[in-house]
Design a protein around this motif. Structure first.
Motif, mmCIF file in Angstrom:
data_model
loop_
_atom_site.group_PDB
_atom_site.id
_atom_site.type_symbol
_atom_site.label_atom_id
_atom_site.label_comp_id
_atom_site.label_asym_id
_atom_site.label_seq_id
_atom_site.Cartn_x
_atom_site.Cartn_y
_atom_site.Cartn_z
ATOM 1 N N GLU A 195 -8.270 -19.608 14.389
ATOM 2 C CA GLU A 195 -8.864 -20.893 14.610
ATOM 3 C C GLU A 195 -8.780 -21.773 13.142
ATOM 4 O O GLU A 195 -8.337 -22.710 12.620
ATOM 5 N N ASP A 196 -9.064 -20.353 12.175
ATOM 6 C CA ASP A 196 -9.395 -20.218 11.218
ATOM 7 C C ASP A 196 -8.401 -20.372 9.607
ATOM 8 O O ASP A 196 -7.648 -20.422 8.217
ATOM 9 N N CYS A 197 -7.155 -18.804 11.366
ATOM 10 C CA CYS A 197 -5.918 -18.264 9.308
ATOM 11 C C CYS A 197 -4.805 -18.331 10.732
ATOM 12 O O CYS A 197 -5.456 -17.776 11.435
ATOM 13 N N LYS B 27 -6.663 -16.531 5.018
ATOM 14 C CA LYS B 27 -6.301 -17.620 6.054
ATOM 15 C C LYS B 27 -4.537 -17.843 5.716
ATOM 16 O O LYS B 27 -4.061 -18.463 6.430
#
Length: 475
Positions: free
Chosen positions: A358-360, A427
């Motif tokens: 979800e973030d990377c 990320k």
């Protein structure tokens, strides 16, 4: 990669003292051609990050929501920037990944005899009127007139153009066939509702191949070769695509298959039979059909992103444009055709959609814009003395591991902590991150090596680092 990490853990500790590096001269840091002896540095990359939502949303989605993971991540880390609805600036990291994807596509297409061409995006209306697609395609065609009043469209596909090209050849023998002509170009479609970033845009990159064979049997053989090449391509990228029967749509012909990448946000629905392997887009099935038409077993349904499409066209286009060859008896015959598409920008976005957290961002290994990111110590920290060692390690990697030439990026933002830069590296999705931390001050120096896709960490000497990275595959 697990085996590679295991071997690296077993590497002997090689004596590496800082005084052994004294022969290296200082380098200036630039983001330019590493052939000049200069290093690629992150501070010089044009990559706008952390865009305010009020800058993005008015162009992205009128409901005020970024509607899929790949779209959100690509905007946030500066891979793309919206220009107008359905059109994007592709920024340096994305262009590097696309160039790598195009190289993989070239390898697979040329392995089966493909020849690369480049056809104009501006396509005369008379070609499309000849096939009745000027009216059939309707508002999907982006149309324009030149100063003389002549009508054109910006090509969404090139069946008409390529068939007219081949038909213009005065004489063509069966001995010359098959021809497998392909290109990687911008395409244009006037999508009524562009969405999902690069997954459904108005301007995008596509690989389209057009084949010309001397018989239906030869054309079906070519069809099979291209489908096998597509399968090889997706396996090399580590993407699990499903080949499904599909409708021929506005392209036409007598057979069609889609290559679907299973994903929850996919706009296509397809069915697979676990018993016999039958698969099809649900558009080709009865709305209430739940059993396999081949073996009557139960069908499993899923959503997918269409990343490739193949069509057996027969003589639909060759008959209109009179694309002929002479057979063994000297008789003129119409060429049997096929067309085959791959969504280049869509494959990139779809891969990010299914591989990332979800973030990377996580890339297919072959497509990562840079394979290695080096993080030296923070300026003013206790480990600052190891900064020079990291610069020397950069030079050693680029000299000792030739395939990584141009693939190593130095995060020279030493005003930031190692932790902050490691967070950014995670990320951005570099496959390998190497840190000069406390153990870089040991004798011999040890560097912290992160494998991003497996979240494993090992500590290696500089020789251990080069041996580890020598196993990395690039394209």
């Amino acid at each position: 990669m697990e085996g590679l990490l295991s071997r690296c853990r077993a590497l002997p500790v090689l004596a590496t003292c800082s005084h052994q590096l004294s022969g290296y001269g200082p380098h200036r840091f630039y983001h330019c051609d590493p052939e000049r002896g200069k290093r690629l540095v992150l501070s010089r990359v044009f990559q706008p990050q952390n865009l305010r939502e009020d800058q993005v949303l008015p162009l992205e989605d009128r409901s005020g929501n970024l509607t899929c993971k790949s779209q959100r991540l690509m905007l946030q880390v500066g891979l793309i920037h919206p220009a107008s609805p359905g059109c994007y600036h592709l920024l340096p990291y994305t262009v590097r990944a696309m160039e790598k994807l195009e190289r993989v596509i070239d390898q697979e297409m040329q392995a089966i005899g493909g020849q690369k061409v480049n056809m104009p995006s501006l396509s005369p209306a008379e070609l499309w009127r000849a096939t009745n697609r000027w009216d059939l395609m309707g508002k999907e065609l982006l149309r324009l007139r030149d100063r003389h009043g002549k009508e054109y469209c910006l090509g969404p596909t090139h069946e008409e153009a390529v068939t007219a090209l081949v038909a213009s050849q005065k004489t063509m023998s069966y001995k010359q066939l098959p021809f497998l002509l392909y290109q990687v170009t911008r395409k244009f479609r006037d999508e009524p509702r562009p969405r999902f970033g690069l997954l459904r845009g108005r301007e995008f990159y596509m690989k389209d191949m057009y084949t010309f064979d001397s018989s239906p049997e030869a054309a079906r053989h070519t069809y099979g070769l291209v489908c096998e090449a597509y399968g090889s391509l997706f396996r090399r990228l580590g993407l699990r695509c499903v080949r499904v029967q599909a409708d021929v749509g506005s392209i036409g012909g007598t057979a069609s298959h889609e290559f679907q990448l299973p994903a929850d946000i996919g706009e296509d629905r397809f069915a697979v039979c676990p018993s016999c392997g039958f698969s099809a887009n649900t558009e080709t099935l009865r709305s209430s059909q739940t059993d396999c038409p081949a073996c009557r077993g139960p069908l499993t349904k899923a959503r997918g992103i269409e990343v490739g499409h193949t069509f057996y066209l027969g003589t639909k286009y060759s008959s209109i444009f009179n694309a002929q060859f002479t057979d063994a008896q000297g008789k003129p015959c119409l060429a049997e055709m096929g067309c085959y598409g791959l969504g280049v920008t869509r494959i990139l976005a779809a891969a990010i959609e299914v591989l990332s957290t979800e973030d990377c961002i996580r890339w297919p290994g072959l497509l990562a814009p840079y394979q290695v990111c080096l993080i030296p110590p923070k300026k003013g920290s206790k480990e600052e003395a190891a900064a020079e060692l990291m610069g020397h390690l950069y030079d050693l990697i680029t000299e000792a591991v030739p395939q990584l030439h141009g693939e190593v990026l130095l995060d020279d933002r030493t005003h930031l902590t190692i932790g902050n830069r490691l967070k950014d590296a995670n990320k951005f999705g570099y496959p390998f991150v190497i840190i000069a931390g406390k153990r870089a001050l040991e004798d011999p120096a040890h560097f912290e090596v992160w494998s991003q896709n497996t979240s494993e960490v090992v500590f290696l000497t500089r020789e251990g680092v080069t041996e580890f990275l020598s196993q990395v595959r690039v394209v």
